[in-house]
Design a protein around this motif. Structure first.
Motif, mmCIF file in Angstrom:
data_model
loop_
_atom_site.group_PDB
_atom_site.id
_atom_site.type_symbol
_atom_site.label_atom_id
_atom_site.label_comp_id
_atom_site.label_asym_id
_atom_site.label_seq_id
_atom_site.Cartn_x
_atom_site.Cartn_y
_atom_site.Cartn_z
ATOM 1 N N ILE A 117 -22.730 -52.199 -16.073
ATOM 2 C CA ILE A 117 -21.622 -52.652 -15.221
ATOM 3 C C ILE A 117 -21.508 -51.784 -13.972
ATOM 4 C CG2 ILE A 117 -19.119 -52.969 -15.128
ATOM 5 C CD1 ILE A 117 -19.214 -53.613 -18.109
ATOM 6 N N ASP A 118 -21.634 -50.455 -14.156
ATOM 7 C CA ASP A 118 -21.537 -49.555 -13.003
ATOM 8 C C ASP A 118 -22.629 -49.848 -11.983
ATOM 9 O OD1 ASP A 118 -19.416 -48.364 -14.179
ATOM 10 O OD2 ASP A 118 -20.522 -46.638 -14.950
ATOM 11 N N THR A 119 -23.840 -50.098 -12.474
ATOM 12 C CA THR A 119 -24.959 -50.363 -11.568
ATOM 13 C C THR A 119 -24.730 -51.638 -10.763
ATOM 14 O OG1 THR A 119 -26.456 -49.282 -13.120
ATOM 15 C CG2 THR A 119 -27.451 -50.687 -11.444
ATOM 16 N N VAL A 120 -24.329 -52.702 -11.455
ATOM 17 C CA VAL A 120 -24.107 -53.979 -10.773
ATOM 18 C C VAL A 120 -22.967 -53.857 -9.766
ATOM 19 C CG1 VAL A 120 -23.452 -56.392 -11.087
ATOM 20 C CG2 VAL A 120 -25.045 -55.315 -12.681
ATOM 21 N N CYS A 121 -21.890 -53.152 -10.136
ATOM 22 C CA CYS A 121 -20.756 -52.992 -9.215
ATOM 23 C C CYS A 121 -21.168 -52.224 -7.962
ATOM 24 C CB CYS A 121 -19.607 -52.277 -9.922
ATOM 25 S SG CYS A 121 -18.739 -53.291 -11.120
ATOM 26 N N GLU A 122 -21.911 -51.127 -8.139
ATOM 27 C CA GLU A 122 -22.338 -50.343 -6.978
ATOM 28 C C GLU A 122 -23.265 -51.158 -6.079
ATOM 29 O OE1 GLU A 122 -21.458 -47.364 -5.836
ATOM 30 O OE2 GLU A 122 -19.929 -47.333 -7.385
ATOM 31 N N ALA A 123 -24.200 -51.890 -6.690
ATOM 32 C CA ALA A 123 -25.115 -52.714 -5.895
ATOM 33 C C ALA A 123 -24.366 -53.800 -5.128
ATOM 34 C CB ALA A 123 -26.173 -53.343 -6.803
ATOM 35 N N GLU A 179 -33.078 -54.630 -21.088
ATOM 36 C CA GLU A 179 -31.885 -54.336 -20.288
ATOM 37 C C GLU A 179 -32.237 -54.202 -18.812
ATOM 38 O OE1 GLU A 179 -27.854 -54.072 -20.364
ATOM 39 O OE2 GLU A 179 -29.051 -54.017 -22.193
ATOM 40 N N ASP A 180 -33.384 -53.578 -18.540
ATOM 41 C CA ASP A 180 -33.813 -53.401 -17.156
ATOM 42 C C ASP A 180 -34.033 -54.743 -16.469
ATOM 43 O OD1 ASP A 180 -33.753 -50.704 -17.600
ATOM 44 O OD2 ASP A 180 -35.893 -50.509 -17.967
ATOM 45 N N GLN A 181 -34.683 -55.674 -17.168
ATOM 46 C CA GLN A 181 -34.926 -56.988 -16.577
ATOM 47 C C GLN A 181 -33.614 -57.694 -16.252
ATOM 48 O OE1 GLN A 181 -37.261 -59.664 -18.979
ATOM 49 N NE2 GLN A 181 -36.899 -61.408 -17.620
ATOM 50 N N ARG A 182 -32.643 -57.556 -17.153
ATOM 51 C CA ARG A 182 -31.352 -58.207 -16.919
ATOM 52 C C ARG A 182 -30.650 -57.603 -15.695
ATOM 53 N NH1 ARG A 182 -26.099 -58.245 -19.600
ATOM 54 N NH2 ARG A 182 -26.675 -56.396 -20.779
ATOM 55 N N ILE A 183 -30.732 -56.265 -15.562
ATOM 56 C CA ILE A 183 -30.098 -55.601 -14.413
ATOM 57 C C ILE A 183 -30.750 -56.054 -13.110
ATOM 58 C CG2 ILE A 183 -29.883 -53.380 -13.234
ATOM 59 C CD1 ILE A 183 -27.830 -53.667 -15.273
ATOM 60 N N LEU A 184 -32.075 -56.023 -13.053
ATOM 61 C CA LEU A 184 -32.763 -56.412 -11.832
ATOM 62 C C LEU A 184 -32.499 -57.872 -11.481
ATOM 63 C CD1 LEU A 184 -36.230 -54.621 -12.027
ATOM 64 C CD2 LEU A 184 -34.222 -53.980 -10.719
ATOM 65 N N THR A 185 -32.392 -58.730 -12.489
ATOM 66 C CA THR A 185 -32.101 -60.140 -12.226
ATOM 67 C C THR A 185 -30.725 -60.303 -11.591
ATOM 68 O OG1 THR A 185 -33.496 -60.808 -14.079
ATOM 69 C CG2 THR A 185 -31.909 -62.422 -13.272
ATOM 70 N N MET A 186 -29.724 -59.548 -12.075
ATOM 71 C CA MET A 186 -28.376 -59.621 -11.502
ATOM 72 C C MET A 186 -28.366 -59.085 -10.069
ATOM 73 S SD MET A 186 -25.694 -58.786 -14.592
ATOM 74 C CE MET A 186 -26.545 -57.407 -15.323
ATOM 75 N N VAL A 187 -29.060 -57.968 -9.834
ATOM 76 C CA VAL A 187 -29.109 -57.417 -8.479
ATOM 77 C C VAL A 187 -29.817 -58.399 -7.538
ATOM 78 C CG1 VAL A 187 -30.025 -55.548 -7.058
ATOM 79 C CG2 VAL A 187 -29.006 -55.036 -9.278
ATOM 80 N N ALA A 188 -30.887 -59.039 -8.037
ATOM 81 C CA ALA A 188 -31.594 -60.029 -7.222
ATOM 82 C C ALA A 188 -30.686 -61.204 -6.871
ATOM 83 C CB ALA A 188 -32.843 -60.510 -7.959
ATOM 84 N N SER A 189 -29.834 -61.616 -7.809
ATOM 85 C CA SER A 189 -28.907 -62.722 -7.532
ATOM 86 C C SER A 189 -27.911 -62.339 -6.449
ATOM 87 C CB SER A 189 -28.172 -63.115 -8.814
ATOM 88 O OG SER A 189 -29.075 -63.579 -9.797
#
Length: 597
Positions: free
Chosen positions: A24-30, A174-184
């Motif tokens: 959550i922290d990563t997605v929020c910061e991005a 988990e990494d793939q899910r994070i990168l997919t969200m950042v890409a979106s």
């Protein structure tokens, strides 16, 4: 590997809850970085560093399709791309730098499917390991960036590396899910910026076309340049250039933004745009945006339905509805708040709106004329004014010159205002040539409005039928213009205007470098003003003969002038070519006490 919020590795056994919290922290910061950036691609290095700090994803990189469309050795396109960003910064490097494996990246471009390599050395080969990697025991996660959601067209690839020596295999999902969200998030940012850029380019093209049409010179243009507009007084080149622009743009439906300092007559020019247009027989509706709160402004412009709020006892049409097929003039457009800017943008884009408390969509055809004395470009840069709204209203900007740049018009304006005063009050006041010269030497920070007030004040207070220069407020030390000019600075204007800069003033004390608050001469670049028939400038006072023993020091010259004038400040001011207020400042500066007789 996961990293805790304080930058240390979390304790063993912290479990799934700790990983989710960093997700959550990563997605929020991005999201904060990408949505707040004017260029999302340029902001990607910061996002990649967030992925490294919060999730342990090393050596992240962003690949984008190459606009130049390079081809392979056989001449066929092979998904050409460039490396647009890495953790080290924004770049535009060829794939050969190996920030991402070339073949794997091309596969993601071609298929649009995310790629996860659990062991890059074994699956993709030794050449796929990026330069500078600590070792070859790495995993790769690469996800597609699409043109739009669910689109098969891939415009980019976002990739990062996981160190297998740190137990990274368990984090790959988990990494793939994070990168997919950042890409979106990046997809939406790029899409929004492209829409804004496309809209801006279209509006800029319209503005260029309108300005090109306004700048074309022809015989008709020359006729328009010299053709006066009712209510606008002046023959100076500056005012003629503005009236020529008004004549040209009035014949179109293009939005006009009138820019100028307070008191330059923006409402008068807005009426001229309407009067010279094809809508001259239709309504002309004006609204002062600075005089109403945001809630009242919405009701005033859009109208409201009965019962929409407390006190709404009947349906009320808004100003947009009242100005249908005519012209709507929004004065002080720079004063509206961000929330109302978004509401105003819709009606300017679509030409439709709903009344407050209503659900029925209404369409209107309105010619928009706006005005401001604010620096809208600076407001856009600060985020106080929406860029898309700025490009909607600033299609044809017309800058109205301040009165100090059209000094030639001061005598004609002053005589017009005096004639109006005489007609309203049944008087027959006249202004002397000396007073006219003194008026033409003023800076008038309040522009035409201040000149009108100055004439009305001196005409009301003068004792005889002739208004002499000694009766002017500036000659009696009671004019506040000096204080207004003194308070001008590069970033603040107490008057309200685009040019909040201090005019060059003559130095009294050259050693100290101090400047008086009011200049005694005309602005640079202007000669003596032209006068109406029957007026002639008063001859200058005779120069004082220099004697051998005449004092040359600033303080001695001041004392000498005061003694010659019998210690009357107004007379001493005329001897030195200054104003009484300047004399007062100089006396105070040098500590000279007035002598009473």
């Amino acid at each position: 590997m996961t990293i805790s919020t304080n930058g240390h590795r979390p304790p063993r056994g912290s479990g799934r809850t700790q990983i989710e919290r960093f997700t959550i922290d990563t997605v929020c910061e991005a999201a904060k970085i990408l949505t707040g950036a004017s260029d999302p691609i340029a902001a990607m290095p910061s996002v990649l560093n967030v992925l490294s700090s919060f999730m342990g994803l090393r050596m992240g990189a962003l690949a984008l399709l190459d606009d130049k469309g390079r081809a392979g050795g056989d001449g066929k396109p092979v998904n050409p791309f460039v490396i647009a960003a890495t953790t080290r910064g924004s770049i535009c490097a060829p794939p050969e730098i190996r920030a991402l494996p070339v073949r794997a990246t091309q596969q993601v471009f071609r298929t649009g499917v995310a790629l996860v390599s659990r062991n890059v050395r074994e699956e993709l080969g030794e050449a796929a390991i990026p330069p500078g990697a600590p070792h070859d025991r790495l995993a790769l996660i690469a996800v597609p960036i699409r043109e739009t959601v669910h689109s098969p067209y891939v415009i980019g690839v976002l990739g990062a590396w996981r160190d297998l020596d740190e137990g990274g295999l368990r984090f790959l999902e988990e990494d793939q899910r994070i990168l997919t969200m950042v890409a979106s998030i990046l997809e939406q940012s790029i899409k929004f910026r492209r829409l804004v850029a496309r809209d801006r380019e279209r509006l800029m093209e319209e503005a260029r076309a309108a300005l090109h049409a306004a700048s074309e010179t022809s015989a008709d243009d020359c006729r328009l340049r010299d053709q006066p507009i009712k209510g606008i007084i002046g023959d100076s080149p500056a005012i003629k250039a503005v009236t020529a622009q008004i004549h040209k743009v009035a014949r179109t439906n293009t939005p006009v933004l009138l820019r100028g300092e307070s008191g330059t007559g923006k409402e008068l020019f807005a009426k001229a745009v309407h009067a010279l247009s094809d809508r001259r027989d239709k309504p002309f509706v004006k609204v002062n945006c600075a005089a109403l709160s945001q809630s009242l402004l919405e009701s005033e412009l859009f109208g409201h339905e009965k019962g929409a709020f407390t006190g709404a006892l009947a349906q009320k049409k808004g100003r947009f509805e009242l100005a249908d097929t005519g012209t709507l003039f929004l004065d002080e457009i720079g004063e509206i708040g961000p929330e109302f800017q978004a509401k105003l943008l819709r009606i300017l884009q679509e030409g439709e709106f709903e009344r407050v408390g209503g659900s029925k969509t209404l369409k209107v055809d309105v010619r928009l004329v706006t005005a401001t004395n604010r620096d809208l470009e600076a407001a856009v840069a600060r985020g106080d004014f929406r860029a898309d709204l700025y490009f909607r209203i600033c299609v044809v900007p017309i800058v109205l010159p301040p009165l100090r740049e059209r000094i030639e018009d001061v005598p004609k304006l002053a005589q017009t205002f005096l004639d109006r005063f005489n007609a309203q009050n049944g008087m027959d006041k006249r202004i002397t040539p000396g007073a006219m010269v003194a008026l033409a030497r003023c800076q008038f920070p309040g522009n035409v409005r201040e000149l009108e007030n100055c004439i009305s004040r001196v005409a009301a207070l003068s004792s005889g039928s002739e208004i002499d220069e000694r009766e002017l407020a500036c000659m009696q030390g009671t004019c506040l213009s000096a204080e207004l000019w003194r308070m001008q600075s590069g970033d603040h204007s107490p008057i309200g205007g685009l040019a909040a800069v201090r005019m060059p003033l003559p130095v009294i004390d050259s050693a100290a470098g101090q400047r008086p608050p009011v200049p005694p001469a005309l602005p640079p670049g202007f000669g003596e003003p032209s006068f109406p028939a029957g007026f002639a400038p008063a001859p200058p006072p005779p120069a004082m003969p220099e004697s051998e023993g005449e004092p040359q020091d600033e303080r001695d010259r001041l004392v000498d002038a005061m003694e010659r004038a019998g210690w009357v400040q107004a007379k001493a001011a005329r001897l030195l070519g200054l104003t009484p207020r300047q004399i007062g400042y100089a006396l105070k500066k040098h500590g000279i006490e007035l002598r009473r007789f």
